[in-house]
Design an enzyme around this catalytic site. Structure first.
Site, PDB file in Angstrom:
ATOM      1  N   LEU A 110     -14.510 -28.305  12.000  1.00  0.00           N
ATOM      2  CA  LEU A 110     -15.219 -28.617  13.233  1.00  0.00           C
ATOM      3  C   LEU A 110     -16.679 -28.168  13.170  1.00  0.00           C
ATOM      4  O   LEU A 110     -17.545 -28.770  13.807  1.00  0.00           O
ATOM      5  CB  LEU A 110     -14.525 -27.953  14.425  1.00  0.00           C
ATOM      6  CG  LEU A 110     -13.232 -28.622  14.912  1.00  0.00           C
ATOM      7  CD1 LEU A 110     -12.498 -27.703  15.879  1.00  0.00           C
ATOM      8  CD2 LEU A 110     -13.526 -29.962  15.570  1.00  0.00           C
ATOM      9  N   THR A 140       4.301 -11.500  -0.153  1.00  0.00           N
ATOM     10  CA  THR A 140       3.845 -12.877  -0.036  1.00  0.00           C
ATOM     11  C   THR A 140       4.706 -13.677   0.937  1.00  0.00           C
ATOM     12  O   THR A 140       5.819 -13.268   1.291  1.00  0.00           O
ATOM     13  CB  THR A 140       3.891 -13.581  -1.401  1.00  0.00           C
ATOM     14  OG1 THR A 140       5.261 -13.644  -1.833  1.00  0.00           O
ATOM     15  CG2 THR A 140       3.055 -12.851  -2.433  1.00  0.00           C
ATOM     16  N   ILE A 168      -2.026   4.718   0.386  1.00  0.00           N
ATOM     17  CA  ILE A 168      -0.684   4.626  -0.187  1.00  0.00           C
ATOM     18  C   ILE A 168      -0.742   3.661  -1.359  1.00  0.00           C
ATOM     19  O   ILE A 168      -1.364   2.591  -1.273  1.00  0.00           O
ATOM     20  CB  ILE A 168       0.363   4.191   0.859  1.00  0.00           C
ATOM     21  CG1 ILE A 168       1.763   4.182   0.224  1.00  0.00           C
ATOM     22  CG2 ILE A 168       0.023   2.845   1.489  1.00  0.00           C
ATOM     23  CD1 ILE A 168       2.887   4.117   1.239  1.00  0.00           C
ATOM     24  N   GLY A 196       3.203  -6.901  -8.377  1.00  0.00           N
ATOM     25  CA  GLY A 196       2.909  -7.658  -7.158  1.00  0.00           C
ATOM     26  C   GLY A 196       3.828  -7.259  -6.024  1.00  0.00           C
ATOM     27  O   GLY A 196       3.958  -6.075  -5.699  1.00  0.00           O
ATOM     28  N   SER A 197       4.515  -8.238  -5.434  1.00  0.00           N
ATOM     29  CA  SER A 197       5.392  -7.978  -4.289  1.00  0.00           C
ATOM     30  C   SER A 197       6.739  -7.383  -4.693  1.00  0.00           C
ATOM     31  O   SER A 197       7.520  -6.989  -3.830  1.00  0.00           O
ATOM     32  CB  SER A 197       5.638  -9.282  -3.515  1.00  0.00           C
ATOM     33  OG  SER A 197       4.448  -9.789  -2.965  1.00  0.00           O
ATOM     34  N   GLY A 236       1.216  -7.150   1.525  1.00  0.00           N
ATOM     35  CA  GLY A 236       2.337  -6.799   2.398  1.00  0.00           C
ATOM     36  C   GLY A 236       3.584  -7.594   2.088  1.00  0.00           C
ATOM     37  O   GLY A 236       4.566  -7.553   2.834  1.00  0.00           O
ATOM     38  N   PHE A 270      -5.096  -2.774  -6.344  1.00  0.00           N
ATOM     39  CA  PHE A 270      -5.306  -3.291  -4.991  1.00  0.00           C
ATOM     40  C   PHE A 270      -4.998  -2.230  -3.931  1.00  0.00           C
ATOM     41  O   PHE A 270      -4.385  -2.527  -2.901  1.00  0.00           O
ATOM     42  CB  PHE A 270      -4.456  -4.541  -4.737  1.00  0.00           C
ATOM     43  CG  PHE A 270      -4.688  -5.646  -5.725  1.00  0.00           C
ATOM     44  CD1 PHE A 270      -5.972  -6.045  -6.066  1.00  0.00           C
ATOM     45  CD2 PHE A 270      -3.622  -6.282  -6.342  1.00  0.00           C
ATOM     46  CE1 PHE A 270      -6.190  -7.065  -6.977  1.00  0.00           C
ATOM     47  CE2 PHE A 270      -3.829  -7.301  -7.255  1.00  0.00           C
ATOM     48  CZ  PHE A 270      -5.110  -7.689  -7.578  1.00  0.00           C
ATOM     49  N   ILE A 271      -5.445  -1.011  -4.160  1.00  0.00           N
ATOM     50  CA  ILE A 271      -5.131   0.091  -3.248  1.00  0.00           C
ATOM     51  C   ILE A 271      -6.235   0.234  -2.206  1.00  0.00           C
ATOM     52  O   ILE A 271      -7.385   0.567  -2.530  1.00  0.00           O
ATOM     53  CB  ILE A 271      -4.946   1.417  -4.019  1.00  0.00           C
ATOM     54  CG1 ILE A 271      -3.903   1.230  -5.126  1.00  0.00           C
ATOM     55  CG2 ILE A 271      -4.542   2.521  -3.046  1.00  0.00           C
ATOM     56  CD1 ILE A 271      -2.567   0.661  -4.664  1.00  0.00           C
ATOM     57  N   GLU A 273       4.354  -2.402   8.705  1.00  0.00           N
ATOM     58  CA  GLU A 273       3.231  -2.891   7.908  1.00  0.00           C
ATOM     59  C   GLU A 273       3.075  -4.392   8.086  1.00  0.00           C
ATOM     60  O   GLU A 273       1.949  -4.903   8.231  1.00  0.00           O
ATOM     61  CB  GLU A 273       3.442  -2.566   6.433  1.00  0.00           C
ATOM     62  CG  GLU A 273       2.348  -3.128   5.537  1.00  0.00           C
ATOM     63  CD  GLU A 273       2.561  -2.803   4.060  1.00  0.00           C
ATOM     64  OE1 GLU A 273       1.817  -3.370   3.222  1.00  0.00           O
ATOM     65  OE2 GLU A 273       3.457  -1.997   3.743  1.00  0.00           O
TER      66      GLU A 273
END
Length: 389
Positions: free
Chosen positions: A345, A373, A131, A139-140, A371, A164-165, A250
């Protein structure tokens, strides 16, 4: 040692049996190939076929399309958790991404002809889906999508680009979010299915990321791509409503991934701190470290209870956008805190790829970004809180 302190009560025997199937699949078909897939920048196509044959794809898809016909997100969550537990977050984005981010659009909005043509082969693992929402300049901000699809007779003429797919290089079928009516605002978006081989559809990649090496991430370009009207999911102009309906799942998908992975990372750090010695005692015996471990273990358990509640809400169709946004931002941000302390650690060894915490450090950072930010999630929650009904 394990961080598990509270029993999880949301799963029954059938879920546990399914988990055993998934765990064996991951051990057999995923773990041995992770390094090779990371080097290649994508998983092998045959993974989808094996996942389909095992019943891990299209869990909620109708049986007539080869799906599991089980609308219970707990099964989806189990696949996510087992892949994340094994350190295969990148693979989860490929397989579970289909279940949670792609298949629902076909199940909810596809016609019978469309689903026999596209959904059934994807459920079988014979074809791969993606998709395409995000664009280089948005962006978002989905409302700012600039990709257009101009009506022209029986077609739409698609122009624009996406970035970014996930599964972008492997995909045979891509759901593209585009503006089909520039004057209609949010009512002018549509979901168009673009198929591999359509003239004018090109892709590049994989995008070189700092983590998630096995996740095929690509840039897509559309130059006068003629997409038949028959390839629209639902009706033209329904895209915004369709996206809003599935975005909560999502975001829960992302939260569930982070939850499972942070628990695995914490368990590894706890074990390491019990075995590693410094200044004549175990790392875990330093009071500061015990306090860190106590704080993280508590926060992990609290977060798990909330995520489990969200999983149940999703399984019963009650998950809302605000609750999903809460889960997404809180859990992914907590994951960053857990990883930071876990790596500390481990000392210098935590910064080497010999230890899983280093891989998690690189793979998890993007979870607070994709999804939507963390800032967008807070905006969604804040707007609902201050809205006057």
């Amino acid at each position: 040692m394990s961080s598990v302190a509270l029993p999880r009560t949301i799963f029954d025997e059938s879920h546990n049996d399914f988990r055993d199937i998934v765990r064996r699949f991951v051990e057999r078909e995923v773990t041995p190939h992770l390094d090779a897939w990371t080097e290649a920048g994508r998983v092998d196509r045959s993974l989808f076929e094996r996942a389909g044959a095992t019943g891990l794809l299209g869990i909620s898809a109708p049986a007539r399309y080869g799906g599991g016909d089980v609308d219970d997100f707990r099964y989806n969550a189990i696949v996510i958790e087992e892949l994340a537990r094994a350190g295969a977050t990148a693979v989860s984005m490929s397989l579970c991404g289909f279940n949670d981010l792609i298949a629902p659009y076909f199940i909810d909005f596809g016609s019978d002809e469309q689903n026999r043509r596209w959904l059934a082969p994807m459920v079988a693992g014979e074809r791969i889906g993606a998709i395409a929402m995000t664009e280089p300049g948005t962006g978002s901000d989905l409302a700012a999508i600039a990709t257009t699809a101009r009506p022209d007779g029986d077609d739409f003429v698609l122009n624009g680009s996406k970035t970014f797919i996930s599964n972008g290089l492997l995909a045979d079928v891509v759901i593209v979010v585009a503006r089909t009516d520039a004057a209609a605002g949010r009512g002018g978006f549509s979901l168009l299915v673009v198929e591999d081989g359509m003239p004018g559809f090109t892709r590049s990649g994989p995008v070189k990321k700092i983590g998630l090496g096995a996740q095929d991430t690509a840039e897509l370009s559309f130059a006068d791509v003629r997409v038949p009207r028959a390839n629209v999911l639902g009706s033209p102009g329904d895209g915004w409503t369709q996206l809003r309906r599935n975005l909560p799942i999502e975001r829960l998908h992302i939260a569930t991934t982070s939850m499972a992975r942070m628990r695995a990372t914490f368990d590894q750090a706890l074990s390491y701190s019990m075995e590693r010695t410094a200044f004549g005692q175990r790392i875990a015996d330093f009071q500061a470290n015990r306090f860190y471990l106590a704080e993280l273990a508590t926060q992990i358990e609290v977060a798990q209870v909330f995520v489990d509640r969200c999983i149940l809400d999703a399984a019963t169709g009650r998950l809302d956008a605000v609750t999903a946004a809460m889960a997404k931002w809180w859990v992914t941000e907590l994951h960053q805190k857990v990883i930071d302390r876990a790596l500390q650690l481990h000392g210098g060894y935590g910064y080497t790829r010999e230890y899983p915490v280093a891989h998690d450090y690189m793979d998890s950072r993007v979870a607070t970004i994709y999804g939507g930010t963390t800032e967008i999630m807070k905006e969604i929650i804040g707007r609902r809180l201050t809205r006057e009904d």
